[in-house]
Design a protein around this motif. Structure first.
Motif, PDB file in Angstrom:
ATOM      1  N   UNK A   1       0.835  -1.192   0.000  1.00 50.81           N
ATOM      2  CA  UNK A   1       0.000   0.000   0.000  1.00 50.81           C
ATOM      3  C   UNK A   1       0.870   1.242   0.000  1.00 50.81           C
ATOM      4  N   UNK A   2       0.332   2.360  -0.459  1.00 57.00           N
ATOM      5  CA  UNK A   2       1.114   3.591  -0.454  1.00 57.00           C
ATOM      6  C   UNK A   2       1.193   4.186   0.946  1.00 57.00           C
ATOM      7  N   UNK A   3       2.078   5.149   1.105  1.00 58.34           N
ATOM      8  CA  UNK A   3       2.012   5.987   2.292  1.00 58.34           C
ATOM      9  C   UNK A   3       0.692   6.745   2.211  1.00 58.34           C
ATOM     10  N   UNK A   4      -0.029   6.730   3.307  1.00 56.51           N
ATOM     11  CA  UNK A   4      -1.397   7.261   3.309  1.00 56.51           C
ATOM     12  C   UNK A   4      -1.449   8.542   4.139  1.00 56.51           C
TER      13      UNK A   4
ATOM     14  N   UNK B   1      -4.839   2.899  10.077  1.00 53.53           N
ATOM     15  CA  UNK B   1      -4.830   4.351  10.228  1.00 53.53           C
ATOM     16  C   UNK B   1      -3.862   4.960   9.221  1.00 53.53           C
ATOM     17  N   UNK B   2      -4.085   6.218   8.910  1.00 45.70           N
ATOM     18  CA  UNK B   2      -3.188   6.929   8.006  1.00 45.70           C
ATOM     19  C   UNK B   2      -1.787   6.991   8.596  1.00 45.70           C
ATOM     20  N   UNK B   3      -0.794   6.989   7.725  1.00 43.22           N
ATOM     21  CA  UNK B   3       0.579   7.192   8.181  1.00 43.22           C
ATOM     22  C   UNK B   3       0.766   8.614   8.702  1.00 43.22           C
ATOM     23  N   UNK B   4      -0.008   9.547   8.143  1.00 45.15           N
ATOM     24  CA  UNK B   4       0.041  10.935   8.578  1.00 45.15           C
ATOM     25  C   UNK B   4      -1.367  11.509   8.497  1.00 45.15           C
ATOM     26  N   UNK B   5      -1.848  12.060   9.612  1.00 39.17           N
ATOM     27  CA  UNK B   5      -3.144  12.734   9.643  1.00 39.17           C
ATOM     28  C   UNK B   5      -2.901  14.211   9.909  1.00 39.17           C
ATOM     29  N   UNK B   6      -3.321  15.037   8.961  1.00 37.40           N
ATOM     30  CA  UNK B   6      -3.125  16.485   9.072  1.00 37.40           C
ATOM     31  C   UNK B   6      -4.471  17.121   9.413  1.00 37.40           C
ATOM     32  N   UNK B   7      -4.545  17.766  10.563  1.00 36.42           N
ATOM     33  CA  UNK B   7      -5.741  18.511  10.936  1.00 36.42           C
ATOM     34  C   UNK B   7      -5.534  19.960  10.514  1.00 36.42           C
TER      35      UNK B   7
ATOM     36  N   UNK C   1       8.048   4.673   8.051  1.00 34.82           N
ATOM     37  CA  UNK C   1       7.554   3.380   7.590  1.00 34.82           C
ATOM     38  C   UNK C   1       7.684   3.305   6.079  1.00 34.82           C
ATOM     39  N   UNK C   2       8.358   2.296   5.540  1.00 36.64           N
ATOM     40  CA  UNK C   2       8.400   2.160   4.101  1.00 36.64           C
ATOM     41  C   UNK C   2       7.025   1.814   3.568  1.00 36.64           C
ATOM     42  N   UNK C   3       6.787   2.144   2.310  1.00 41.87           N
ATOM     43  CA  UNK C   3       5.497   1.812   1.713  1.00 41.87           C
ATOM     44  C   UNK C   3       5.242   0.324   1.856  1.00 41.87           C
ATOM     45  N   UNK C   4       4.024   0.006   2.257  1.00 46.08           N
ATOM     46  CA  UNK C   4       3.657  -1.394   2.419  1.00 46.08           C
ATOM     47  C   UNK C   4       3.760  -1.875   3.840  1.00 46.08           C
ATOM     48  N   UNK C   5       4.348  -1.082   4.746  1.00 40.46           N
ATOM     49  CA  UNK C   5       4.455  -1.489   6.145  1.00 40.46           C
ATOM     50  C   UNK C   5       3.638  -0.524   6.983  1.00 40.46           C
ATOM     51  N   UNK C   6       2.508  -0.982   7.568  1.00 42.22           N
ATOM     52  CA  UNK C   6       1.679  -0.067   8.364  1.00 42.22           C
ATOM     53  C   UNK C   6       2.471   0.533   9.502  1.00 42.22           C
ATOM     54  N   UNK C   7       2.204   1.835   9.772  1.00 40.21           N
ATOM     55  CA  UNK C   7       2.848   2.487  10.904  1.00 40.21           C
ATOM     56  C   UNK C   7       2.099   2.214  12.175  1.00 40.21           C
TER      57      UNK C   7
END
Length: 220
Positions: free
Chosen positions: A7-10, A136-142, A214-220
């Motif tokens: 999966x991509x970085x999300x 969950x997203x690798x990065x959540x921006x509020x 986290x590399x792509x494909x590895x959930x954070x």
């Protein structure tokens, strides 16, 4: 069927109506090589299942997709965020304009209106439920902005003044987002657009994406 492969970085952008997150999401898509932009669920194409579900929830022209059946609405919207994960094509980065946090916040307020419960623990329960079905997203921006500014932008988008109910709900949504982010600072990058130019905001988010360990494909 779940999409095979890594999966991509999300990256998910969250925030109230009119805050500027959609504009920022589109700029990120242009700025990041190979990035996929996942637009807000209400903007889903009407000839596909997500768009058909949204159309059904919006049949009464309520801007918050309230049909009088809050549990059904909540489960349907959560399911659409799971489907989005399953269907997103391979990309270096997926930039999601609203995700599970938006469903949790807005639906917690709707459920609280129906039951009289405190919306904060409801939102946390909905986030925990979403976590069972999608990473969950690798990065959540509020994304935040001054209230008068964001309400004016939302009003301009609607082409009419906001109602008193819409003003109250916009305020409640912003406060609930901020409460959740304050209590879980490790998960959120809070970006106040009143304190950043567009270029600074774009640089801040792209730097945070570049710093993901986290590399792509590895959930954070």
């Amino acid at each position: 069927m779940t999409r095979p492969g890594p999966r991509p970085r999300w990256v998910t952008l969250e925030g109230t109506n009119g805050v500027g997150k959609t504009h920022l999401a589109r700029l990120l898509r242009e700025h990041l090589d190979g990035a996929a932009l996942l637009e807000e669920l209400p903007d889903a194409a009407p000839d596909r299942l997500p768009g058909q579900v949204i159309a059904a929830l919006a049949a009464d022209s309520d801007p918050f997709l309230r049909t009088g059946h809050p549990l059904t609405e909540t489960l349907a919207l959560l399911a659409l965020t799971v489907r989005r994960r399953e269907e997103t094509p391979a990309a270096t980065v997926a930039v999601e304009d609203r995700g599970g946090d938006s469903v949790a916040v807005y639906q917690a307020l709707t459920l609280a209106e129906a039951t009289g419960a405190d919306p904060y623990p409801l939102a946390l329960r909905l986030l925990a439920l979403a976590d069972r079905w999608r990473p969950r997203a690798d990065l959540t921006v509020l994304v935040t902005a001054e209230e008068t500014t964001r309400c004016a932008r939302w009003s301009a988008r609607l082409g009419r003044p906001l109602t008193n109910t819409e003003h109250r709900r916009a305020h409640a949504v912003a406060r609930l987002y901020e409460q959740i982010a304050a209590d879980d600072p490790g998960r959120y990058l809070v970006l106040d657009l009143a304190q950043h130019t567009t270029e600074q905001a774009l640089s801040t988010v792209t730097s945070a994406i570049g710093a993901l360990t986290s590399p792509a494909g590895v959930p954070s």
